[in-house]
Scaffold this motif. Structure first.
Motif, PDB file in Angstrom:
ATOM      1  N   PRO A   1      36.967  38.256  53.082  1.00  0.00           N
ATOM      2  CA  PRO A   1      37.499  38.944  51.901  1.00  0.00           C
ATOM      3  C   PRO A   1      37.920  38.011  50.759  1.00  0.00           C
ATOM      4  O   PRO A   1      37.672  38.333  49.603  1.00  0.00           O
ATOM      5  CB  PRO A   1      38.717  39.708  52.433  1.00  0.00           C
ATOM      6  CG  PRO A   1      38.747  39.505  53.890  1.00  0.00           C
ATOM      7  CD  PRO A   1      37.656  38.621  54.314  1.00  0.00           C
ATOM      8  N   LYS A   2      38.518  36.866  51.112  1.00  0.00           N
ATOM      9  CA  LYS A   2      38.961  35.960  50.046  1.00  0.00           C
ATOM     10  C   LYS A   2      37.770  35.396  49.283  1.00  0.00           C
ATOM     11  O   LYS A   2      37.823  35.204  48.072  1.00  0.00           O
ATOM     12  CB  LYS A   2      39.772  34.805  50.635  1.00  0.00           C
ATOM     13  CG  LYS A   2      41.151  35.218  51.093  1.00  0.00           C
ATOM     14  CD  LYS A   2      42.082  35.359  49.907  1.00  0.00           C
ATOM     15  CE  LYS A   2      43.437  35.879  50.401  1.00  0.00           C
ATOM     16  NZ  LYS A   2      44.259  36.377  49.308  1.00  0.00           N
TER      17      LYS A   2
ATOM     18  N   ARG B   1      34.917  36.870  48.900  1.00  0.00           N
ATOM     19  CA  ARG B   1      34.454  37.965  48.043  1.00  0.00           C
ATOM     20  C   ARG B   1      35.256  37.982  46.745  1.00  0.00           C
ATOM     21  O   ARG B   1      34.698  38.018  45.657  1.00  0.00           O
ATOM     22  CB  ARG B   1      34.646  39.303  48.780  1.00  0.00           C
ATOM     23  CG  ARG B   1      34.477  40.528  47.893  1.00  0.00           C
ATOM     24  CD  ARG B   1      35.141  41.742  48.519  1.00  0.00           C
ATOM     25  NE  ARG B   1      36.587  41.537  48.646  1.00  0.00           N
ATOM     26  CZ  ARG B   1      37.366  42.217  49.472  1.00  0.00           C
ATOM     27  NH1 ARG B   1      36.850  43.128  50.257  1.00  0.00           N
ATOM     28  NH2 ARG B   1      38.663  41.992  49.522  1.00  0.00           N
ATOM     29  N   ASP B   2      36.591  37.907  46.870  1.00  0.00           N
ATOM     30  CA  ASP B   2      37.443  37.959  45.677  1.00  0.00           C
ATOM     31  C   ASP B   2      37.140  36.798  44.741  1.00  0.00           C
ATOM     32  O   ASP B   2      37.060  36.973  43.528  1.00  0.00           O
ATOM     33  CB  ASP B   2      38.918  37.928  46.077  1.00  0.00           C
ATOM     34  CG  ASP B   2      39.302  39.162  46.876  1.00  0.00           C
ATOM     35  OD1 ASP B   2      38.494  40.116  46.890  1.00  0.00           O
ATOM     36  OD2 ASP B   2      40.368  39.157  47.504  1.00  0.00           O
ATOM     37  N   ASP B   3      36.971  35.605  45.319  1.00  0.00           N
ATOM     38  CA  ASP B   3      36.662  34.429  44.496  1.00  0.00           C
ATOM     39  C   ASP B   3      35.354  34.614  43.738  1.00  0.00           C
ATOM     40  O   ASP B   3      35.254  34.314  42.555  1.00  0.00           O
ATOM     41  CB  ASP B   3      36.536  33.175  45.378  1.00  0.00           C
ATOM     42  CG  ASP B   3      37.887  32.643  45.780  1.00  0.00           C
ATOM     43  OD1 ASP B   3      38.901  33.246  45.374  1.00  0.00           O
ATOM     44  OD2 ASP B   3      37.930  31.623  46.492  1.00  0.00           O
TER      45      ASP B   3
ATOM     46  N   VAL C   1      33.813  37.408  42.992  1.00  0.00           N
ATOM     47  CA  VAL C   1      33.926  38.459  41.979  1.00  0.00           C
ATOM     48  C   VAL C   1      34.681  37.929  40.768  1.00  0.00           C
ATOM     49  O   VAL C   1      34.298  38.176  39.617  1.00  0.00           O
ATOM     50  CB  VAL C   1      34.625  39.704  42.569  1.00  0.00           C
ATOM     51  CG1 VAL C   1      35.000  40.678  41.468  1.00  0.00           C
ATOM     52  CG2 VAL C   1      33.715  40.367  43.587  1.00  0.00           C
ATOM     53  N   ARG C   2      35.714  37.148  41.013  1.00  0.00           N
ATOM     54  CA  ARG C   2      36.481  36.602  39.903  1.00  0.00           C
ATOM     55  C   ARG C   2      35.608  35.663  39.066  1.00  0.00           C
ATOM     56  O   ARG C   2      35.635  35.690  37.848  1.00  0.00           O
ATOM     57  CB  ARG C   2      37.707  35.843  40.428  1.00  0.00           C
ATOM     58  CG  ARG C   2      38.738  35.556  39.347  1.00  0.00           C
ATOM     59  CD  ARG C   2      39.971  34.859  39.907  1.00  0.00           C
ATOM     60  NE  ARG C   2      40.584  35.593  41.011  1.00  0.00           N
ATOM     61  CZ  ARG C   2      40.715  35.129  42.238  1.00  0.00           C
ATOM     62  NH1 ARG C   2      40.284  33.917  42.545  1.00  0.00           N
ATOM     63  NH2 ARG C   2      41.279  35.850  43.190  1.00  0.00           N
TER      64      ARG C   2
ATOM     65  N   LYS D   1      42.850  41.140  55.189  1.00  0.00           N
ATOM     66  CA  LYS D   1      42.936  40.390  53.933  1.00  0.00           C
ATOM     67  C   LYS D   1      42.345  38.994  54.073  1.00  0.00           C
ATOM     68  O   LYS D   1      41.972  38.373  53.076  1.00  0.00           O
ATOM     69  CB  LYS D   1      44.412  40.234  53.517  1.00  0.00           C
ATOM     70  CG  LYS D   1      45.010  41.504  52.967  1.00  0.00           C
ATOM     71  CD  LYS D   1      46.351  41.179  52.323  1.00  0.00           C
ATOM     72  CE  LYS D   1      47.376  42.213  52.691  1.00  0.00           C
ATOM     73  NZ  LYS D   1      48.736  41.696  52.566  1.00  0.00           N
TER      74      LYS D   1
ATOM     75  N   THR E   1      31.044  42.436  54.453  1.00  0.00           N
ATOM     76  CA  THR E   1      31.144  42.448  53.001  1.00  0.00           C
ATOM     77  C   THR E   1      30.055  41.545  52.451  1.00  0.00           C
ATOM     78  O   THR E   1      30.062  40.351  52.701  1.00  0.00           O
ATOM     79  CB  THR E   1      32.507  41.883  52.556  1.00  0.00           C
ATOM     80  OG1 THR E   1      33.528  42.612  53.222  1.00  0.00           O
ATOM     81  CG2 THR E   1      32.680  42.005  51.055  1.00  0.00           C
TER      82      THR E   1
ATOM     83  N   SER F   1      40.237  29.458  44.602  1.00  0.00           N
ATOM     84  CA  SER F   1      41.317  30.394  44.284  1.00  0.00           C
ATOM     85  C   SER F   1      42.663  29.833  44.708  1.00  0.00           C
ATOM     86  O   SER F   1      43.687  30.172  44.126  1.00  0.00           O
ATOM     87  CB  SER F   1      41.065  31.726  44.968  1.00  0.00           C
ATOM     88  OG  SER F   1      40.880  31.517  46.341  1.00  0.00           O
TER      89      SER F   1
END
Lengths: 323, 541, 294
Positions: B261-262, B264-266, B268-269, B321, B508, C257
């Motif tokens: 998930p992290k 993925r977030d990176d 997308v960001r 998460k 994901t 991040s």
């Protein structure tokens, strides 16, 4: 000279046999085998009889001593066998990777020499000044950084700077292109690992250049040269440098040998399909045949390098004559 | 095929589109060179009948055809199958569900120009179902119901079953069932290990060992108008950081296994609307397997305490998460019609709403069993971060809550499986069940007694367990099968606690948004023919 | 306490403070690194006092939080305090570094000197064995040891120690070869002292300089090796606080991040190895400017 070479070549044999025994023993001591790994490792269902078929196929059900001698025997007649994991000829598996590893090793060695010789020289001439301290800190910092950390920093630095300066993130190609087909593509891919490795490996050579030069600078004939009024620059370049090359050559040679088979971690970071990666993959796959062949290759390179270094010694310093 | 449609109804709304794009129907564009990373070391051999890894499926599947496949337009549905080499709808069983007749496409050719006929299909399935001596067929046991494969004519294949079975059609649609050329197999049964010759949407061009594989469009593909792409390249990149950087730097457009998930977030960001995210539950699950031959884990009370201590509902929230796990479930893939509902799950130990009561009961059970709490027990784990080590650290923390001390023994994959399979030197171990096609009656064979299925590493031997499985497997009525599956599941997870389910994996995927027409499925083995995917150069502008 | 004027002609009477100052002036890099190493030793020994938090404490509410007053260097993906983990990590690093450097170099010392002293067949065979180990890829050795014995801290130490032995033995042997024929070793032999005694009492003390230099350079190498092994998944295992391990999972995954997860442990390793290397350099200059065979 010939006699010396033959003697050195013969001395290689016990070392290589020793390496063969060691790698064979170590590999067979690791619990688990390639067949169980192949089928159980993915967590899916598989037919229980498969593992036995696989072991029979690979000859793993034979007594250990037969496995050892049939392997070593094959080795001496130049038959390296097949990778147990892919079934491909080991010469083919290694060949593809060796080209890349050799190229990176050469490039990294060049980078390392380009960094080490001038820095080491400056450091020696200006011994115990702030320049000396800065140079030493710079070169020691290189060897103090974990190689993968340096690699990650380089990759992220590339991503970040291209993103911010050009608006489009860029990374080197992740697919190997041959230097003959596409020299620029090849260079853009391999220059980064070569820089990272070359910088790291320059530390030892820099130190060696520095201390060797310091020593030579103190010797009598250099003093004579200086007294004769030869400008210092020339002294350093012509007389001192040539003589101090000996230990530097040794260090660079040994490092080159290590680079050929030892770039295990850096190849992971840059996704280079080289010998180091093959090494890790073959050990984790329990691919005995491939691992053993690789160890023999690395040991062979190492031993040969030692001989080559001795020959370079003789060539650089006419006083040395082997008989 | 009533049974299969019934499954389909239960599986609505699994896949989820998080960002822009693909959800709206667009007109596919032709052309382009599609590059994707395969998160693996490179395939062992190319022979998918023999291998079990996606490192074969991802690069090699586009060169082959299969008889059936998961519907590429709706792969999230674990029971939506369509014809690939066969024509029309997926055949329904006749003769009380014991005969299945497949009509093949006319004029199908292998890439070397030779025609593909029913004889090739029969030769391939005979090799899978009835392998000759010395030939490895990894999933032979999926096809125990098959009596014979017949070819009345060059374009018809008939499967005769010994008994009707809901698991037959899903098993047939498994992505490993490449159709090989009979001529090549007759020549050498192992020819396909090092060579590629199929009839799929792409024609194999080059393989550089451990580095990449490329192929070009098959102009004679039997599905007219497909494929859209001109060229495909699969690059092997084992390290996740490389895969991420490849997507960031546009060196690759997709990775088909999945990201944590992290990550993925990176992505997308960093990529904004140039990233396309899809998610679904994954047909993979981590188990905690107690060693039934080790004291005191042979004691049911101790095993019950272990499962009671685990806060699955809470773990689902915070582990999801950071790790590729999410959904709380039983032994069946959560979105399948055979899976337990939340209410059904909450009837079982370790799934109940009142965690404190469960843990109090666990402590009581440990005391009754006379468990030595001063001792440190061995928890065997595999040296893989996602999600093994994360889940392992979490489980140990859960057991610490009832006063049990475990130390994690992390091993590389080889020695890890040697411990599970041979030495048995563990108290509790992580274990892994991960299947391609969602086929619960077969997927749950993992939990059979260890002497029946050696892939059950708990060393449990329980004939009642085996009988319950057999009863469930042979049931051809989906509703009744569901009831029997509940009983089998409850016996495993609650009554005997032979093994424990932790959390189901969560898949994901992140692609560059110029890559279109691909939809996420419950398994990274599925939907990889790549004939229906395409590239939209406009999406990068 | 003497006055400063005496320093030039009476070095033996310098105060400790003056010696340190003189050292700092002549070898500023070496002195700086010595201070840093002492600081690291202090932190490692008193980790319980220095670290603000329990390095193993997971806090799922505080996953991947950036540096702030509660978490000086931020938290990792399991909500553990990175500062505390780095502090405790220095203990692991120094433990691995010192033990493998000391044991490896000492075994190398004894073997190297013995081989040089005995000479003949023993020396020849011993040299071939050392060749095998030198030519053998370290990573295979480490992989095998960790796979066979499991990956606890002690096995990592064994894996790292083994390649140090031949490295040190080779250097020590070449220094000791020169000693073998010098008169007082001959005299000792003539006096009928045992081989063990001659080796330990007469030869070993004379090769202490290269030995000490090897030890210091090994400490840094061992810390780096541990990091590399951890990166390949073969090092110390969770939940132990170790720098290399901290760089493994989360570091790469969250580098962008949550850069603090990777930056600080990486810096810790770099600084530690940097300090040991600088110190080793200074020591080399002080002890034996001619020694260059490493």
């Amino acid at each position: 000279m010939h006699k010396y070479l033959v003697k050195r070549m013969l001395m290689m044999v016990p070392t290589l046999i020793g390496a063969a025994i060691l790698v064979f023993t170590l590999m067979h001591m690791i619990p688990g085998d390639i067949c169980a790994l192949r089928y159980a490792g993915t967590g899916g269902s598989f037919d229980a009889g498969l593992i036995e078929i696989c072991r029979d196929e690979l000859g793993l059900n034979r007594p250990l001593y037969i496995q050892f001698f049939s392997w070593l025997g094959g080795f001496f007649i130049g038959d390296f066998g097949e990778s147990m994991w892919t079934g491909r000829a080991i010469s083919e598996e290694i060949g593809v990777r060796a080209v890349l590893s050799l190229q990176v090793a050469i490039m990294a060695t060049i980078v390392s020499v380009i960094i080490a010789i001038p820095l080491g020289t400056i450091s020696a001439i200006r011994q115990n000044t702030w320049i000396d301290y800065v140079v030493r800190c710079f070169s020691i910092a290189g060897i103090a950084m974990p190689s993968f950390w340096l690699g990650i920093l380089i990759m992220l630095g590339l991503l970040w700077t291209t993103q911010h300066w050009f608006g489009q993130a860029w990374i080197p190609p992740i697919q190997y292109v041959s230097p003959i087909e596409d020299p620029i593509g090849n260079l853009t891919q391999l220059i980064w690992p070569a820089l990272a490795t070359g910088y790291r490996y320059s530390a030892v050579a820099t130190r060696m250049t520095r201390s060797a030069l310091l020593e030579v600078l103190r010797e009598d004939y250099i003093r004579t040269a200086r007294a004769k009024g030869v400008i210092e620059k020339l002294v350093v370049n012509r007389h001192a440098l040539k003589n101090s090359m000996l230990p530097v050559v040794t260090v660079i040679g040994i490092e080159f040998a290590f680079l050929m088979g030892g770039l295990v971690v850096t190849e992971q970071v840059f996704n280079l399909n080289g010998l180091g990666k093959l090494f890790v993959d073959s050990v984790t796959n329990h691919d005995y045949a491939l691992t053993q062949a690789l160890v023999m290759l690395v040991a062979f390179i190492f031993v040969m390098m030692n001989i080559v270094i001795d020959l370079i010694y003789a060539w650089l310093d006419p006083r040395i004559r082997y008989s | 095929m009533q049974g299969i449609r019934a499954y389909a109804a239960a599986a609505v709304g699994v896949g989820m589109m998080l960002t822009t794009g693909a959800a709206i129907a667009e007109t596919p564009k032709y052309g382009g060179h599609f590059t994707y990373v395969v998160p693996a070391k490179g395939p062992p051999s190319f022979d998918a009948h023999r291998e079990t890894t996606y490192a074969v499926i991802h690069p090699v599947r586009p060169y082959y055809s299969t008889l059936l496949r998961v519907n590429p337009q709706n792969p999230a549905d674990p029971a939506d199958f369509v014809c690939d080499l066969c024509v029309g709808d997926v055949p329904k069983g006749t003769n009380d569900g014991k005969t299945f007749t497949f009509k093949l496409h006319e004029g199908v050719k292998f890439h070397d120009g030779t025609p593909l006929t029913s004889a090739d299909v029969k030769a391939s399935f005979d090799r899978i179902i009835f392998p000759p001596k010395g030939v490895s067929s990894a999933r032979k046991s999926f096809y125990k119901m098959v009596e014979s494969v017949d070819t009345p004519d060059a374009s018809t294949v008939v499967f005769q079953l010994k008994y009707a079975s809901t698991s037959f059609i899903p098993a047939l649609a498994a992505p490993y069932n490449f159709i090989y050329s009979k001529a090549k197999l007759d020549m050498d049964q192992r020819w396909y290990e090092k060579n590629i010759l199929g009839s799929g949407p792409f024609v194999f061009k080059e393989y550089q060992p451990g580095a990449f594989m490329t192929g070009e469009k098959n102009p004679d593909y039997y599905l007219k108008g497909l494929p859209y792409l001109d060229k495909i390249t699969a690059i092997f990149a084992n390290k996740e950081s490389i895969q991420v950087q490849a997507l960031r730097g546009n060196r690759a457009s997709a990775q088909f296994r999945g990201f944590p998930p992290k990550t993925r977030d990176d992505l997308v960001r960093a990529l904004g609307d140039k990233a396309n995210v899809q998610e679904t539950d994954w047909n993979c699950v981590l188990l905690a397997t107690p060693n039934h031959t080790r004291k005191p884990f042979d004691d049911l009370r101790v095993r019950r305490a272990l499962t009671l201590a685990v806060d699955r509902w809470g773990g689902s929230q915070y582990l999801s998460k950071i790790a590729i796990v999410k959904t709380v479930g039983g032994i069946v893939y959560p979105n399948h019609s055979l899976a337990a509902t939340k209410e059904e799950l909450m009837q079982m130990d370790g799934y109940k709403a009142d965690l404190e009561a469960s843990r109090a009961e666990a402590r009581k059970l440990l005391e009754e069993a006379g468990m030595d709490l001063s001792k440190t027990y061995v928890f065997n784990n595999r040296g893989v971060d996602q999600p093994y080590k994360v889940v392992g650290v979490w489980l140990i923390d859960q057991w610490r809550q009832i006063g049990l001390k475990f130390e994690q023994k992390v091993q590389p994959t080889g020695p890890f499986y040697a411990t599970l399979r041979e030495s048995g030197d563990f108290d509790v171990s992580i274990d892994f069940n991960c299947q391609s096609i969602v086929n619960p009656p077969i997927d749950t064979s993992k939990y059979l007694s260890s002497d029946v299925n050696p892939a059950n590493y708990s060393r449990v031997v329980d004939r009642k367990l085996d009988a319950m499985y057999e009863d469930m497997l042979l049931e051809s009525d989906p509703a009744k099968q569901r009831v029997k599956m509940r009983a089998y599941e409850k016996y495993i997870l609650h009554d005997q606690v032979t093994q424990m389910i932790t959390l189901w994996w969560r898949r994901t995927t992140v692609h560059r948004s110029h890559f279109k027409g691909w939809k996420v499925s419950p398994s990274h083995y599925l939907g990889q023919a790549l004939d229906t995917v395409w590239l939209d150069p406009d999406a990068d502008k | 306490m003497n006055t400063a004027t005496t320093t030039a002609d009476a070095p033996t009477q310098r105060t400790f403070f003056q010696k340190v100052r003189r050292m700092a002036r002549r070898q500023p890099l070496g002195a700086g690194s010595a201070v840093f190493i002492l600081l690291m030793l202090f932190v490692a020994l008193f980790a319980e006092v220095v670290a603000p938090q329990d390095p193993l404490d997971m806090n799922f509410a505080d996953q991947l939080i950036g540096p702030n007053l509660t978490y000086l260097l931020g938290t990792d993906e399991l909500g553990r305090d990175i500062f505390s983990r780095i502090i405790y990590g220095s203990r692991t690093a120094l433990q691995i570094g010192f033990i493998s450097a000391f044991v490896g170099a000492t075994l190398g010392l004894v073997l190297g000197v013995t081989s040089a002293y005995l000479g003949g067949w023993f020396d020849l065979i011993f040299q071939r064995i050392m060749d095998v180990f030198m030519a053998f890829p370290l990573i295979i050795m480490a992989l095998a040891i960790v796979s066979v014995f499991g990956s606890g801290t002690w096995n990592v130490i064994i894996a790292i120690t083994i390649p140090f032995i031949p490295k040190c033995a080779r250097v020590v042997r070449s220094s000791a070869l020169a000693l073998r024929d010098i008169p007082y070793v001959d005299a000792a032999r003539a006096s009928g002292f045992s081989h063990t005694r001659i080796v330990l009492v007469h030869m070993v003390p004379n090769v202490m300089a290269p030995y000490l230099i090897m030890v210091t350079s090994f400490v840094g190498q061992a810390i780096l090796l541990e990091a590399s092994l951890s990166y390949l998944g073969l090092g110390v295992q969770e939940p132990t606080a170790a720098w290399g391990l901290m760089l493994r999972g989360g570091a790469e995954q969250f580098f962008e991040s949550a850069p603090w997860v990777a930056i600080f442990p990486g810096l810790a390793i770099t600084l530690a190895v940097f300090a040991f290397n600088l110190f080793g350099d200074a020591l080399r200059d002080a002890l034996d400017p001619k020694l260059r065979s490493m």
